[in-house]
Design an enzyme around this catalytic site. Structure first.
Site, PDB file in Angstrom:
ATOM      1  N   HIS A 350      47.522  40.951  33.969  1.00 23.23           N
ATOM      2  CA  HIS A 350      46.750  41.641  32.933  1.00 23.23           C
ATOM      3  C   HIS A 350      47.575  42.735  32.267  1.00 23.23           C
ATOM      4  O   HIS A 350      47.550  42.880  31.037  1.00 23.23           O
ATOM      5  CB  HIS A 350      45.469  42.231  33.528  1.00 23.23           C
ATOM      6  CG  HIS A 350      44.333  41.263  33.586  1.00 23.23           C
ATOM      7  ND1 HIS A 350      44.279  40.225  34.476  1.00 23.23           N
ATOM      8  CD2 HIS A 350      43.211  41.166  32.826  1.00 23.23           C
ATOM      9  CE1 HIS A 350      43.166  39.534  34.278  1.00 23.23           C
ATOM     10  NE2 HIS A 350      42.512  40.080  33.287  1.00 23.23           N
ATOM     11  N   LYS A 416      35.526  39.356  42.348  1.00 23.87           N
ATOM     12  CA  LYS A 416      34.786  39.799  43.520  1.00 23.87           C
ATOM     13  C   LYS A 416      34.116  41.126  43.231  1.00 23.87           C
ATOM     14  O   LYS A 416      34.697  42.013  42.607  1.00 23.87           O
ATOM     15  CB  LYS A 416      35.744  39.962  44.701  1.00 23.87           C
ATOM     16  CG  LYS A 416      35.098  40.422  45.992  1.00 23.87           C
ATOM     17  CD  LYS A 416      36.141  40.628  47.083  1.00 23.87           C
ATOM     18  CE  LYS A 416      36.879  41.939  46.932  1.00 23.87           C
ATOM     19  NZ  LYS A 416      37.808  42.208  48.043  1.00 23.87           N
TER      20      LYS A 416
END
Length: 504
Positions: A350, A416
């Site tokens: 990212h 998550k």
């Protein structure tokens, strides 16, 4: 009497213990999760615990990691003063050689997650060394070793405070636990250290997590000191928060609370919390000079025979054809089975993509109307297309989310635990969606992955961008296109239910 401990005996014992705990949960943990599963009333939390239990049994059978994050190694080693070493390496070097052998074992390769130069180049050491080692020298002629592997998601949720002497430890813990979110993968244990100095409190909290789950025995016999009183009070009150398995809301957030204390300065009350996740991994062995001390495999009969059935109303989604109009109908808390092709990417990928966008450079992959899975998988062995590949903590990607949605055309994310408000706002503004996979079910998730290939940033190793082809990968809608987060609504609902039931 002097005992001679051979260098290779310690190395072999450390390596064996780390391989062992990568695929065998402690049986007390399995029993505690099963008991929580049996009494759970929240369907989302019950489904999550079912996946954790099924994953655990599969890992034990397949000798593959419970979780893709195989942890940073922590060792507590107690050396008797009558021990003599038959060794050319230092104690730390022997332990680290054991770690090296364990994590590079060709039959069960473990993910190397340790980076050197942590605020600089952050270079992967390739073999998960060095371990974090705590030493103690005591009377005796044996070497007593506790080995643990601690995942980054749960470690990141550690908390510390220097309280005033009159401040309430209970109040502080109950303030901190909701702020920890679900990134530590509950249900698990909370280790709490009180006293000493700042670093001593943290060490006590970590060491307490090595103790067995025995809260029900303590409840039956009653507390005999302040630490045990705190355990009982916090076990009850933390579970009343209603956070539940994976933060979805439910009756069980913690399976046990451990407390260790140490004398402290009159002006201080240092307190630390370190949680253990659903991938609880630790082992103990003693060297007495007779050779290596190897772990004894448990019986598979210790695992409950749990099945997880997908309900009739489950939504099946083809990632290759799904549209933005389709995802508007997805509801928070809904179970979705994903099939088709998805991309992967986590922290390093990212950052690299956002830096490229800032420079006006073209990305190496087209993210338009795609889903990206926050994962760093374990390397495959034998016939596997990918090793255990469970989700990583999504909040670490929050600061990149608005840029990614605005400039790449990304439609959905999978990770998550909860998203922070900055990410939720971006998801709502761009009509995207966030899906949650169960943390602690990495081997189970990997069985849904039918093909995998690196498509960008190969130099990042496990943080490279892959393309996965999946079939019926189970996820939960955690943030819908309107910005409704099940991690905000679920715990509040179950907190209110628990309190109402107690008042009835």
């Amino acid at each position: 009497m002097t005992t001679v401990i051979r260098q290779d005996d310690l190395i072999e014992s450390v390596a064996d213990a780390l391989q062992f705990i990568s695929y065998y949960h402690p049986t007390d943990f399995i029993k505690a999760v099963h008991e929580a599963y049996e009494r759970e009333e929240s369907q989302g939390a019950k489904d999550a615990m079912a996946q954790i239990l099924i994953n655990s049994r599969m890992s034990a059978q397949g000798h593959r990691p419970i979780c893709q994050d195989t942890g940073i190694v922590t060792v507590f080693v107690t050396v008797g003063m009558d021990v003599r070493w038959d060794a050319t390496m230092s104690l730390d070097d022997m332990i680290n050689e054991g770690v090296r052998r364990a994590y590079t074992n060709a039959d069960n390769v473990l993910r190397a997650s340790v980076l050197a130069d942590p605020d600089g180049a952050r270079r992967n050491t390739k073999d998960n060394t060095p371990a974090v080692i705590h030493h103690k020298l005591v009377p005796g002629n044996t070497v007593d070793v506790h080995v643990a592997a601690k995942g980054g998601g749960s470690e990141a949720k550690s908390k510390f405070a220097m309280l005033n002497p009159s401040d309430s430890v209970v109040d502080w813990v109950l303030e901190m636990v909701p702020k920890m979110g679900a990134g530590w993968c509950p249900p698990g244990m909370l280790g709490i250290g009180i006293g000493g100095t700042a670093e001593k409190a943290m060490e006590l909290a970590k060491e307490s997590l090595l103790d067995p789950i025995d809260i029900h025995e303590l409840q039956a016999r009653g507390a005999s000191n302040r630490a045990e009183e705190l355990r009982l009070e916090l076990f009850e009150k933390v579970n009343q928060l209603g956070i539940g398995a994976q933060g979805l809301g439910g009756l069980t957030t913690v399976l046990d609370v451990k407390v260790k204390d140490y004398p402290t300065h009159a002006a201080n009350k240092p307190v630390a919390i370190i949680p253990n996740c659903a991938a609880t991994r630790h082992a103990h062995f003693v060297l007495d000079g007779t050779g290596p001390s190897l772990q004894t495999p448990p019986s598979l009969d210790d695992w409950p025979d749990i099945t997880w059935e997908v309900g009739e109303n489950v939504r099946r989604v083809n990632l290759d054809t799904v549209t933005r109009e389709d995802i508007k109908a997805w509801q928070p808390g809904e179970t979705v089975l994903l099939s088709g092709k998805m991309l992967t990417g986590r922290d390093a990928a990212h950052k690299k993509m956002v830096d490229m966008l800032a420079k006006g450079e073209k990305l190496p992959v087209d993210l338009t109307d795609r889903f990206i899975y926050y994962v760093g998988p374990v390397d495959p062995v034998r016939e596997e297309v990918v090793g255990p590949a469970g989700p990583t903590t999504a909040t670490r990607m929050d600061k990149f989310t608005r840029t990614m949605l605005a400039e790449t055309g990304l439609m959905g994310m999978i990770g998550k635990a909860e998203r922070g408000q900055v990410a939720i706002d971006a998801i709502r503004d761009f009509g995207a969606v966030y899906l949650m996979a169960v943390g602690g079910a990495a081997y189970l998730v990997s069985k849904a992955i039918k093909a995998a290939k690196v498509v960008a940033f190969e130099e990042l190793g496990m943080e490279a961008i892959y393309e996965f082809e999946v079939e019926d990968m189970p996820v939960t809608v955690a943030v819908d296109t309107k910005g409704v987060s099940v991690h905000q609504t679920g715990p509040q609902i179950w907190h209110d239910k628990i309190i109402a039931a107690q008042r009835a």
